[in-house]
Design an enzyme around this catalytic site. Structure first.
Site, PDB file in Angstrom:
ATOM      1  N   CYS A 293       0.816  -1.226   0.000  1.00  0.00           N
ATOM      2  CA  CYS A 293       0.000   0.000   0.000  1.00  0.00           C
ATOM      3  C   CYS A 293       0.851   1.279   0.000  1.00  0.00           C
ATOM      4  O   CYS A 293       0.515   2.249  -0.694  1.00  0.00           O
ATOM      5  CB  CYS A 293      -0.975  -0.004   1.167  1.00  0.00           C
ATOM      6  SG  CYS A 293      -0.282  -0.598   2.709  1.00  0.00           S
TER       7      CYS A 293
ATOM      8  N   HIS B  82      -1.855   6.722   4.352  1.00  0.00           N
ATOM      9  CA  HIS B  82      -0.414   6.690   4.634  1.00  0.00           C
ATOM     10  C   HIS B  82       0.229   7.978   4.099  1.00  0.00           C
ATOM     11  O   HIS B  82       0.095   8.308   2.908  1.00  0.00           O
ATOM     12  CB  HIS B  82       0.249   5.494   3.937  1.00  0.00           C
ATOM     13  CG  HIS B  82      -0.150   4.153   4.478  1.00  0.00           C
ATOM     14  ND1 HIS B  82      -0.867   3.974   5.642  1.00  0.00           N
ATOM     15  CD2 HIS B  82       0.113   2.892   4.009  1.00  0.00           C
ATOM     16  CE1 HIS B  82      -1.043   2.678   5.858  1.00  0.00           C
ATOM     17  NE2 HIS B  82      -0.467   1.995   4.883  1.00  0.00           N
TER      18      HIS B  82
HETATM   19  P1  NAP Z   1      -7.488  -8.598   8.056  1.00  0.00           P
HETATM   20  O1  NAP Z   1      -8.437  -7.501   8.393  1.00  0.00           O
HETATM   21  O2  NAP Z   1      -6.680  -9.190   9.148  1.00  0.00           O
HETATM   22  O3  NAP Z   1      -8.285  -9.761   7.287  1.00  0.00           O
HETATM   23  C1  NAP Z   1      -7.705 -11.027   7.026  1.00  0.00           C
HETATM   24  C2  NAP Z   1      -8.681 -11.895   6.256  1.00  0.00           C
HETATM   25  O4  NAP Z   1      -8.044 -13.152   5.992  1.00  0.00           O
HETATM   26  C3  NAP Z   1      -9.971 -12.228   7.007  1.00  0.00           C
HETATM   27  O5  NAP Z   1     -11.013 -12.380   6.089  1.00  0.00           O
HETATM   28  C4  NAP Z   1      -9.641 -13.581   7.646  1.00  0.00           C
HETATM   29  O6  NAP Z   1     -10.799 -14.386   7.859  1.00  0.00           O
HETATM   30  C5  NAP Z   1      -8.820 -14.214   6.550  1.00  0.00           C
HETATM   31  N1  NAP Z   1      -7.946 -15.255   7.093  1.00  0.00           N
HETATM   32  C6  NAP Z   1      -7.090 -15.157   8.140  1.00  0.00           C
HETATM   33  N2  NAP Z   1      -6.480 -16.351   8.364  1.00  0.00           N
HETATM   34  C7  NAP Z   1      -6.981 -17.215   7.444  1.00  0.00           C
HETATM   35  C8  NAP Z   1      -6.796 -18.607   7.187  1.00  0.00           C
HETATM   36  N3  NAP Z   1      -5.951 -19.354   7.912  1.00  0.00           N
HETATM   37  N4  NAP Z   1      -7.482 -19.161   6.158  1.00  0.00           N
HETATM   38  C9  NAP Z   1      -8.351 -18.439   5.430  1.00  0.00           C
HETATM   39  N5  NAP Z   1      -8.604 -17.119   5.648  1.00  0.00           N
HETATM   40  C10 NAP Z   1      -7.919 -16.513   6.631  1.00  0.00           C
HETATM   41  O7  NAP Z   1      -6.406  -8.090   6.981  1.00  0.00           O
HETATM   42  P2  NAP Z   1      -6.561  -6.970   5.826  1.00  0.00           P
HETATM   43  O8  NAP Z   1      -6.119  -5.659   6.315  1.00  0.00           O
HETATM   44  O9  NAP Z   1      -7.905  -7.113   5.199  1.00  0.00           O
HETATM   45  O10 NAP Z   1      -5.411  -7.425   4.821  1.00  0.00           O
HETATM   46  C11 NAP Z   1      -5.554  -8.527   3.957  1.00  0.00           C
HETATM   47  C12 NAP Z   1      -4.343  -8.658   3.046  1.00  0.00           C
HETATM   48  O11 NAP Z   1      -4.214  -7.458   2.279  1.00  0.00           O
HETATM   49  C13 NAP Z   1      -3.010  -8.853   3.778  1.00  0.00           C
HETATM   50  O12 NAP Z   1      -2.170  -9.665   3.014  1.00  0.00           O
HETATM   51  C14 NAP Z   1      -2.468  -7.429   3.835  1.00  0.00           C
HETATM   52  O13 NAP Z   1      -1.066  -7.407   3.945  1.00  0.00           O
HETATM   53  C15 NAP Z   1      -2.922  -6.892   2.494  1.00  0.00           C
HETATM   54  N6  NAP Z   1      -3.054  -5.436   2.449  1.00  0.00           N
HETATM   55  C16 NAP Z   1      -3.707  -4.778   3.403  1.00  0.00           C
HETATM   56  C17 NAP Z   1      -3.822  -3.385   3.322  1.00  0.00           C
HETATM   57  C18 NAP Z   1      -4.517  -2.561   4.353  1.00  0.00           C
HETATM   58  O14 NAP Z   1      -4.443  -1.319   4.259  1.00  0.00           O
HETATM   59  N7  NAP Z   1      -5.198  -3.153   5.332  1.00  0.00           N
HETATM   60  C19 NAP Z   1      -3.254  -2.716   2.229  1.00  0.00           C
HETATM   61  C20 NAP Z   1      -2.590  -3.465   1.248  1.00  0.00           C
HETATM   62  C21 NAP Z   1      -2.497  -4.824   1.364  1.00  0.00           C
HETATM   63  P3  NAP Z   1     -11.543 -14.502   9.305  1.00  0.00           P
HETATM   64  O15 NAP Z   1     -12.313 -13.229   9.483  1.00  0.00           O
HETATM   65  O16 NAP Z   1     -12.406 -15.695   9.108  1.00  0.00           O
HETATM   66  O17 NAP Z   1     -10.478 -14.684  10.336  1.00  0.00           O
END
Ligand code: NAP
Length: 349
Positions: A149, A242
């Site tokens: 990001c 950011h």
């Molecule tokens: P998050 O809020 O922690 O969400 C994680 C998601 O993954 C939830 O749907 C969770 O499901 C699922 N998950 C976790 N463990 C799992 C498993 N063992 N098997 C299957 N599903 C699983 O994270 P996020 O911020 O949305 O980020 C998601 C991805 O995007 C990450 O790789 C992050 O680095 C990337 N990203 C994030 C941002 C940002 O600004 N947040 C920006 C760029 C990239 P449950 O709800 O069922 O646990």
């Protein structure tokens, strides 16, 4: 055009929620499947998801049953917002099963046959899909990734300067919002009244990814652009957006008006093609001495533009400037959707 059917992996997370909201009324896409961890599988999306957006949850998605993150899924393509470790296995499994996968995760970004794409910056890199399929023996499926990001916000501002003047060196210090850590993310007791000068693996990503993004397609790989890159990353107590302090040196001489003009007039293929999520201008330049600011500027152009301000000469590098990007929209959900639109427009899906 018949709507393409999208399945979201990690649909219950912060990025997944943003995808659910942004795709609810999309002219080209509809959500037909949602998947997450064992904690959520079998529940209704509305029940499993700790919804954190200011908008209501779309009713169609709220009633879907959450499935596991493994093929088959009832969809034409997959957008993944899974944590890195899980994505490393799930995304190739979907690609091998014939699904185009667009990923927000860092797991495969730097693999030599995986395109890392910001549509305005390096849309030509989608051609790497053909090599990936050949090398991995996949017929219809593939993985294409969004950058980190902070890298997206930064490289949208670097690309017009690199195209016109050539980058020699870049140093960036980020102030990254708490939503970048997902939900529930950073503990409130760690971030209240505080700045945390460390985000795991973030500096490495920010130092590696810009070279690949600004690089050139060379057969079955991307030849990295030749400039030096240094990054320091901090977590700050801001909800979304950011902010990045950037200093850079260019290979050819430019005046401040040249720099300003290169940034503010830059457009690329997504603007030419009028992709539904493309901002009119990917970089917006602010002249006030106290902008950009996360709270005031993160939603400009629907959160899809990088906002640049405080452009001025630097006494060590050539130039300094402040860059702001919306980490959950242009940095994640919106980035994936714009990549999906690009792939449809280029007839890759
Ligand atoms: P998050 O809020 O922690 O969400 C994680 C998601 O993954 C939830 O749907 C969770 O499901 C699922 N998950 C976790 N463990 C799992 C498993 N063992 N098997 C299957 N599903 C699983 O994270 P996020 O911020 O949305 O980020 C998601 C991805 O995007 C990450 O790789 C992050 O680095 C990337 N990203 C994030 C941002 C940002 O600004 N947040 C920006 C760029 C990239 P449950 O709800 O069922 O646990």
């Amino acid at each position: 055009m018949k709507k393409r059917r999208i399945g979201i992996l990690g649909a219950t997370g912060l990025v997944g929620q943003r995808l659910a909201h942004m795709l609810a009324d999309h002219p080209w896409f509809e959500i037909t499947a949602v998947a997450a961890s064992d904690r959520s599988v079998g529940k209704r999306y509305g029940e499993a998801t700790p919804w954190r957006l200011q908008f209501p949850m779309p009713a169609t998605v709220a009633n879907m049953t959450v499935g596991p993150c493994e093929p088959p899924l009832d969809c034409d393509l997959v957008i993944s917002s899974l944590p890195g470790g899980i994505a490393a296995e799930a995304e190739p499994a979907f690609a091998a099963a014939g699904y185009p996968v667009i990923s927000n995760s860092s797991a495969l970004r730097m693999e030599s046959d995986v395109p890392l794409v910001i549509p305005e910056v390096n849309w030509r890199h989608v051609e790497l899909i053909d090599a990936q399929r050949r090398l991995r023996g996949w017929d219809r499926g593939f993985v294409l990734t969004n950058p980190n990001c902070s890298a997206i916000a930064l490289v949208l501002a670097l690309a017009p300067l690199h195209e016109r003047f050539g980058l020699e060196s870049v140093a960036v210090t980020t102030m990254q919002a708490i939503s970048g850590a997902g939900y529930p993310g950073v503990a409130s007791i760690d971030i209240t009244d505080n700045v945390v000068p460390y985000i795991e693996s973030e500096e490495e990503k920010l130092e590696e990814e810009p070279g690949k993004l600004l690089g050139t397609l060379a057969g079955d790989r991307i030849a990295s652009a030749d400039f030096r890159m240094s990054a320091q990353c901090n977590r700050v107590n801001v909800q979304d957006g950011h902010l990045e302090s950037v200093r850079l040196s260019l290979r050819s001489k430019a005046s401040i008006d040249d720099v300003r003009e290169a940034l503010s007039t830059w457009t690329s293929l997504p603007q030419e093609l009028r992709l539904p999520s493309a901002p009119e201008y990917p970089v917006i330049v602010r002249d006030e001495p106290n902008r950009p600011q996360p709270r005031l500027d993160r939603d400009v152009a629907g959160g899809m533009a990088t906002v640049v301000g405080r452009i001025g000469p630097d006494s060590i590098f050539d130039w300094k400037m402040t860059v702001l990007g919306n980490n959950v929209i242009r940095g994640a959900a919106g980035a994936a959707i714009l990549n999906a639109e690009l792939l449809v427009a280029l007839e890759k899906i």
